[in-house]
Design a protein around this motif. Structure first.
Motif, PDB file in Angstrom:
ATOM      1  N   HIS A  31       1.084   3.824  -3.636  1.00  0.00           N
ATOM      2  CA  HIS A  31       0.455   5.136  -3.694  1.00  0.00           C
ATOM      3  C   HIS A  31       1.507   6.251  -3.674  1.00  0.00           C
ATOM      4  O   HIS A  31       2.506   6.171  -2.956  1.00  0.00           O
ATOM      5  CB  HIS A  31      -0.501   5.318  -2.511  1.00  0.00           C
ATOM      6  N   GLN A  34       0.827  -1.209   0.000  1.00  0.00           N
ATOM      7  CA  GLN A  34       0.000   0.000   0.000  1.00  0.00           C
ATOM      8  C   GLN A  34       0.865   1.264   0.000  1.00  0.00           C
ATOM      9  O   GLN A  34       0.598   2.216  -0.740  1.00  0.00           O
ATOM     10  CB  GLN A  34      -0.906   0.005   1.245  1.00  0.00           C
ATOM     11  N   ASN A  79      -7.187   0.834   3.535  1.00  0.00           N
ATOM     12  CA  ASN A  79      -7.670   1.653   2.423  1.00  0.00           C
ATOM     13  C   ASN A  79      -8.845   2.547   2.827  1.00  0.00           C
ATOM     14  O   ASN A  79      -9.806   2.717   2.079  1.00  0.00           O
ATOM     15  CB  ASN A  79      -8.087   0.757   1.244  1.00  0.00           C
TER      16      ASN A  79
END
Length: 413
Positions: free
Chosen positions: A261, A257, A323
């Protein structure tokens, strides 16, 4: 049937929790107890040692009559929103007479006075809080100092103690909800909330028990501090590869993650504030090879400053792992309170409570999970899937267990 509400994590359920349960029923003269329990991710931004169904079973074996899940939207929040979500769940039941919480002070008088002064979020408090934050204080310390300046009799050192802080926010939440639930408190004894060392033969903090368990990698040492059913349930989950769970079990999905990003995208996650998205990228660049078994620990060490507490950073990483965007957990969303009551388990007394709740509850009662019930329940379903990645051998039923698992029923204890 008079009913007391308890707000719990049971990570794991230990002798101190059993004492609190017994004293809560005795002090309030209640016949039944409803637990609002955090799911897989907890208030300090940590994954639970063992899954929510196992911990709900511990609660029912102890004697609780009904266990409801506190949605992950609230369960891993600072004290204000954690307390508001949990109290809103108890209030929504429509059958809870008392709320009984543990506190270091054991004195509800000054907590009540502080709650009266703070329920409307006075402007002077906001200014005091901003001043402390500008001086570099972490939010918990800034809040304690600001309140102690605003409320006569509220001492900074007492406000800084975690159970007192939560208790204050429970009382504020009751006022903001206009709830008729009567609060009471019991003094926490023999072990502090975060106490790592064990100083009593039977009572130890959950923090100390988890430390003992992870260091020894065996259940042998925790026997004196937990009921037999806790040890038995932990042993079953351990043998099945579903425990013990800690942050390091999620190092790889978390790193995916963080690396997937951009800093601008990271800034859109809940709890990523004040440029932390850039600090995350710098910290990752300083990490040693990802094979040492302490990847998340190393990341937290590199992120931590006087301003950002470990708890704040853990909650931030947890929201990135799951998320969760700022929009999904905006204040306007959280201010509505829990939109449903998810049942994890019940006893025969709990069955009677659920029957009453069919007409008394202010929100729908969920015993069978399907998609589309609530956006907050969708977050819990996804949290279960992520949590199952921490198991040794997760199967599809583990990943989607919310759809398969019926509430646990225990006839008697």
């Amino acid at each position: 049937m008079r009913t007391v509400g308890l707000i719990v994590e049971y990570n794991p359920l230990h002798n101190g929790h059993y004492y609190h349960y017994q004293q809560s029923k005795k002090t309030t003269n209640c016949d039944a107890a409803i637990c609002v329990m955090s799911g897989h991710f907890l208030q300090r931004g940590e994954p639970a040692l063992v899954n929510k169904w196992a911990r709900a079973e511990m609660a029912l074996r102890m004697g609780a009559d009904l266990v409801l899940e506190l949605p992950v939207a609230y369960s891993a929040q600072p004290a204000e929103w954690f307390a508001f979500g949990a109290v809103s769940a108890l209030d929504a039941c429509g059958v809870v007479d008392n709320l009984c919480f543990g506190s270091e002070s054991g004195d509800i008088g000054w907590l009540d006075a502080a709650a009266d002064a703070l329920q409307q979020e006075p402007e002077h408090l906001r200014l005091l809080l901003q001043g402390e934050l500008k001086r570099g204080a972490a939010y918990p310390a800034a809040f304690s100092r600001a309140v102690s300046q605003l409320v006569p009799g509220a001492r900074e050192e007492e406000l800084a103690r975690p159970n007192n802080t939560l208790g204050l926010h429970y009382l504020i939440a009751l006022r903001r909800l206009g709830s008729d639930i009567v609060p009471q408190t019991i003094t926490r004894t023999k072990a502090e909330y975060n106490q790592l060392n064990i100083t009593d033969k039977q009572i130890a903090s959950a923090t100390a028990i988890r430390k003992l368990l992870f260091e020894a990698q065996t259940l042998e040492g925790i026997g004196p501090f937990v009921p037999d059913y806790t040890r038995s349930i932990l042993e079953r989950e351990w043998n099945a590869g579903r425990a013990p769970i800690n942050w390091e079990k999620f190092a790889r999905p978390l790193m995916l993650q963080l690396l997937h990003h951009s800093p601008e995208q990271l800034a859109g996650f809940h709890e990523v504030t004040e440029g932390l998205e850039h600090r995350i990228r710098r910290a990752i660049a300083e990490l040693p090879p990802l094979t040492g078994g302490a990847v998340v620990e190393g990341l937290l060490d590199r992120l931590k400053t006087r301003r950002y507490t470990r708890t704040k950073l853990q909650r931030m990483l947890m929201r990135i792992l799951l998320n969760h965007s700022k929009q999904q957990l905006a204040a306007d969303v959280l201010r509505e309170g829990v939109p449903y009551l998810r049942v994890l388990g019940f006893t025969e007394n709990g069955r009677k409570l659920l029957k009453r709740m069919k007409t008394a509850a202010k929100v729908p009662i969920v015993t069978k999970v399907t998609d589309g019930i609530s956006p907050l329940l969708d977050l819990d379903i996804r949290a279960t899937s992520v949590y199952a990645l921490g198991y040794d051998r997760p199967g599809h039923r583990d990943l989607f267990r919310d759809y398969f698992e019926q509430p646990l029923y225990i006839a008697s204890v």
